[in-house]
Design an enzyme around this catalytic site. Sequence first.
Site, PDB file in Angstrom:
ATOM      1  NE  ARG A  54      -4.103  -2.089   2.249  1.00  0.00           N
ATOM      2  CZ  ARG A  54      -4.938  -2.587   2.614  1.00  0.00           C
ATOM      3  NH1 ARG A  54      -5.472  -1.693   3.427  1.00  0.00           N
ATOM      4  NH2 ARG A  54      -5.794  -3.743   2.147  1.00  0.00           N
ATOM      5  CG  ASP A 158     -14.242   4.043   7.019  1.00  0.00           C
ATOM      6  OD1 ASP A 158     -14.646   3.121   7.283  1.00  0.00           O
ATOM      7  OD2 ASP A 158     -13.232   4.605   6.618  1.00  0.00           O
TER       8      ASP A 158
END
Length: 282
Positions: A54, A158
């Site tokens: 990532r 979130d």
Amino acid sequence: MVSLVTSRLSGDIMGMLSNSLIMQDAEFQYLSQLAFKQSGIVINGSKRDMLYGRVMKRIRHLRLTDFSAYCELLQDNYTGELSEFINAITTNLTAFFREAYHFDFLQKVALPEFKSNNTNKKLRIWSAGCSTGQEPYSIAMSIESQLPHWDAKILATDLDSDVLRRAHQGIYADLVGIPIAYRTQYCSDMNTHQQYVMDDKVKQLISFKQLNLLEPWPMSGLFDAIFCRNVLIYFNDETKKKLVQRFYSLLKPSGYLFIGHSESLQSYNTHFSLVGQTIYQR
């Protein structure tokens, strides 16, 4: 700061970075500790490859030459890269009506209870860790089908600002998991690139907000139900226990807490009662 970035670039190899770049132990430690400090997410040695992959995407995007340059960038939070880093390490696996037994319980047990007990026709549900929105939209469709015209609100939060932007749009490439009756009633074909958009009847029930669960929560009212599924697994035991206690304090008496299929409150001394598969009641 511009000089810092450009000093790490090579005009001959921009955009041609190799997968063979090495993440040194010190860089892994710095990045994993930063992730924990900023988000509470625990990245141990078993997740090193995940972190590598990532962060490599961010290194390529920024056209940096190594992990050291990226770590330096984060130290100075150049152009808000810290936020991009947190977005990158956040897992956003989700689906409509995922873990169907939760929605069976919601539709067959919880919503009928709310209908009987809430004479003011007011309903508040929190989707914590809502990702790209499939969970809160699934909740909204369930509510709209059984309790139309109620004062129903779903708070969907979130940590990842990117997925929240997508969730707010309510546009999806497929509707896998949504019952046919709900697809017909609450989803519209945009007739372009096979995309579908959620109907305003369900969109208006949801408020999408960015929230770091480790920071102060701005909510003051109590919830009838909280969905926090497949989120606790990313935290250590101390953080999990604190979060569960905070969830308890924000639930109405007899309110429900839904957690992920691989999660459990069994090892924590809580006042919750297990009433279903990973479903707890205050």
